[in-house]
Design a protein around this motif. Structure first.
Motif, PDB file in Angstrom:
ATOM      1  N   ILE A  58      -2.042  11.659  14.939  1.00  0.00           N
ATOM      2  CA  ILE A  58      -2.756  11.688  13.430  1.00  0.00           C
ATOM      3  C   ILE A  58      -2.211  10.283  12.814  1.00  0.00           C
ATOM      4  CG2 ILE A  58      -0.564  12.648  12.766  1.00  0.00           C
ATOM      5  CD1 ILE A  58      -2.388  14.346  10.872  1.00  0.00           C
ATOM      6  N   VAL A  59      -3.156   9.695  12.172  1.00  0.00           N
ATOM      7  CA  VAL A  59      -2.561   8.299  11.276  1.00  0.00           C
ATOM      8  C   VAL A  59      -3.301   8.484  10.096  1.00  0.00           C
ATOM      9  CG1 VAL A  59      -3.258   6.107  11.266  1.00  0.00           C
ATOM     10  CG2 VAL A  59      -3.163   7.175  13.572  1.00  0.00           C
ATOM     11  N   LEU A  60      -2.222   8.335   9.125  1.00  0.00           N
ATOM     12  CA  LEU A  60      -2.507   8.528   7.695  1.00  0.00           C
ATOM     13  C   LEU A  60      -2.418   7.230   7.111  1.00  0.00           C
ATOM     14  CD1 LEU A  60      -0.386  11.036   8.753  1.00  0.00           C
ATOM     15  CD2 LEU A  60      -1.211  11.938   6.603  1.00  0.00           C
ATOM     16  N   PRO A  61      -3.560   6.731   6.382  1.00  0.00           N
ATOM     17  CA  PRO A  61      -3.284   5.579   5.621  1.00  0.00           C
ATOM     18  C   PRO A  61      -2.571   5.801   4.153  1.00  0.00           C
ATOM     19  CG  PRO A  61      -5.539   6.506   5.275  1.00  0.00           C
ATOM     20  CD  PRO A  61      -4.752   7.464   6.356  1.00  0.00           C
ATOM     21  N   ILE A  62      -1.847   4.443   3.942  1.00  0.00           N
ATOM     22  CA  ILE A  62      -0.826   4.417   2.839  1.00  0.00           C
ATOM     23  C   ILE A  62      -1.699   3.456   1.940  1.00  0.00           C
ATOM     24  CG2 ILE A  62       1.322   3.906   2.073  1.00  0.00           C
ATOM     25  CD1 ILE A  62       2.318   4.385   4.799  1.00  0.00           C
ATOM     26  N   TYR A  63      -1.757   3.983   0.669  1.00  0.00           N
ATOM     27  CA  TYR A  63      -2.440   2.911  -0.308  1.00  0.00           C
ATOM     28  C   TYR A  63      -1.351   2.475  -1.389  1.00  0.00           C
ATOM     29  CZ  TYR A  63      -7.126   4.640   0.852  1.00  0.00           C
ATOM     30  OH  TYR A  63      -8.176   4.912   1.594  1.00  0.00           O
ATOM     31  N   CYS A  64      -1.688   1.403  -1.808  1.00  0.00           N
ATOM     32  CA  CYS A  64      -1.184   0.435  -2.885  1.00  0.00           C
ATOM     33  C   CYS A  64      -2.015  -0.099  -3.626  1.00  0.00           C
ATOM     34  CB  CYS A  64       0.072  -0.311  -2.613  1.00  0.00           C
ATOM     35  SG  CYS A  64       1.031  -1.218  -3.811  1.00  0.00           S
ATOM     36  N   GLN A  65      -2.174   0.146  -4.955  1.00  0.00           N
ATOM     37  CA  GLN A  65      -3.221  -0.603  -5.739  1.00  0.00           C
ATOM     38  C   GLN A  65      -4.397  -0.459  -5.395  1.00  0.00           C
ATOM     39  OE1 GLN A  65      -1.362  -4.568  -6.655  1.00  0.00           O
ATOM     40  NE2 GLN A  65       0.236  -3.616  -7.762  1.00  0.00           N
ATOM     41  N   GLY A  66      -4.903   0.513  -4.676  1.00  0.00           N
ATOM     42  CA  GLY A  66      -6.058   0.913  -4.527  1.00  0.00           C
ATOM     43  C   GLY A  66      -6.626   0.170  -3.133  1.00  0.00           C
ATOM     44  N   GLN A  67      -5.702  -0.079  -2.318  1.00  0.00           N
ATOM     45  CA  GLN A  67      -5.888  -0.903  -1.070  1.00  0.00           C
ATOM     46  C   GLN A  67      -5.073  -0.207   0.171  1.00  0.00           C
ATOM     47  OE1 GLN A  67      -7.974  -3.737  -0.516  1.00  0.00           O
ATOM     48  NE2 GLN A  67      -8.597  -3.308  -2.803  1.00  0.00           N
ATOM     49  N   ASN A  99       4.849   5.009  -3.466  1.00  0.00           N
ATOM     50  CA  ASN A  99       5.631   4.511  -4.527  1.00  0.00           C
ATOM     51  C   ASN A  99       6.495   3.710  -4.011  1.00  0.00           C
ATOM     52  OD1 ASN A  99       4.806   6.573  -6.433  1.00  0.00           O
ATOM     53  ND2 ASN A  99       5.921   7.932  -5.850  1.00  0.00           N
ATOM     54  N   PHE A 100       6.721   3.286  -2.745  1.00  0.00           N
ATOM     55  CA  PHE A 100       7.461   2.067  -2.451  1.00  0.00           C
ATOM     56  C   PHE A 100       6.831   0.997  -2.894  1.00  0.00           C
ATOM     57  CE2 PHE A 100       8.966   4.067   1.987  1.00  0.00           C
ATOM     58  CZ  PHE A 100       9.709   5.271   1.220  1.00  0.00           C
ATOM     59  N   SER A 101       7.930  -0.172  -2.918  1.00  0.00           N
ATOM     60  CA  SER A 101       7.361  -1.449  -3.396  1.00  0.00           C
ATOM     61  C   SER A 101       6.652  -2.232  -1.923  1.00  0.00           C
ATOM     62  CB  SER A 101       8.431  -2.397  -3.913  1.00  0.00           C
ATOM     63  OG  SER A 101       8.091  -3.798  -3.895  1.00  0.00           O
ATOM     64  N   TRP A 102       5.406  -2.257  -2.047  1.00  0.00           N
ATOM     65  CA  TRP A 102       4.810  -2.799  -0.910  1.00  0.00           C
ATOM     66  C   TRP A 102       4.546  -4.341  -1.019  1.00  0.00           C
ATOM     67  CZ3 TRP A 102       4.001  -0.146   3.389  1.00  0.00           C
ATOM     68  CH2 TRP A 102       4.392   1.311   3.243  1.00  0.00           C
TER      69      TRP A 102
END
Length: 155
Positions: free
Chosen positions: A109-118, A150-153
């Motif tokens: 299972i692979v889950l994408p992680i988003y930050c600012q829509g990316q 919510n992390f700083s990416w």
């Protein structure tokens, strides 16, 4: 404990473990360790970080040595980035273009992680069992991803 309660507790643990810590790598390292310790029947859990528009690079993980670079659009991880959707694969050997870092993996299972829509990263979890991940796992992990987003990416 039901799966819903289990994932709720796991999400709470991750939130507490990472609260106030700004270092991305430290947080991802602890999250991968906690997931490896808490989830059964896994042989690999970790992160691939999107370093360019067309490539993922290995991040913190637990398990055997892994593929270092994955092109966006290739394999299960690259497909999750290209589509922006969770990939739950019951039999990785039937997945077109599967990248076999560990031949013992049978489901993923692979889950994408988003930050600012990316999509900035993916959480990748492999199992030696076929069809290890069900809809409840997917929903629980998807809720957990909100904490990671919510992390700083910024790197």
């Amino acid at each position: 404990m039901s799966k819903v309660e289990f994932y709720r507790s796991l999400t709470s643990q991750i939130a507490g473990l990472t609260d106030g810590e700004p270092d991305l790598i430290a947080n991802l390292s602890n999250v991968s360790a906690l997931l490896n310790q808490s989830l059964s029947d896994l042989n690999w859990v970790g992160f691939y970080l999107r370093r360019t528009d067309d490539e993922l690079v290995l991040g913190p993980f637990q398990g055997k040595p892994a593929c270092i670079r994955i092109p966006v659009g290739k394999g299960v991880c690259g497909t999750a980035v290209a589509t922006g959707k969770i990939q739950r694969v019951a039999d990785v050997h039937a997945f077109p273009g599967h990248i076999a870092c560990d031949g013992a993996s049978n489901s993923e299972i692979v889950l994408p992680i988003y930050c600012q829509g990316q999509v900035v990263a993916v959480l990748d979890i492999d199992s030696p069992l076929f069809d290890r991940f069900d809809e409840e796992d997917e929903a629980g992990l998807a809720n957990m991803i909100a904490v990671l987003e919510n992390f700083s990416w910024n790197r």
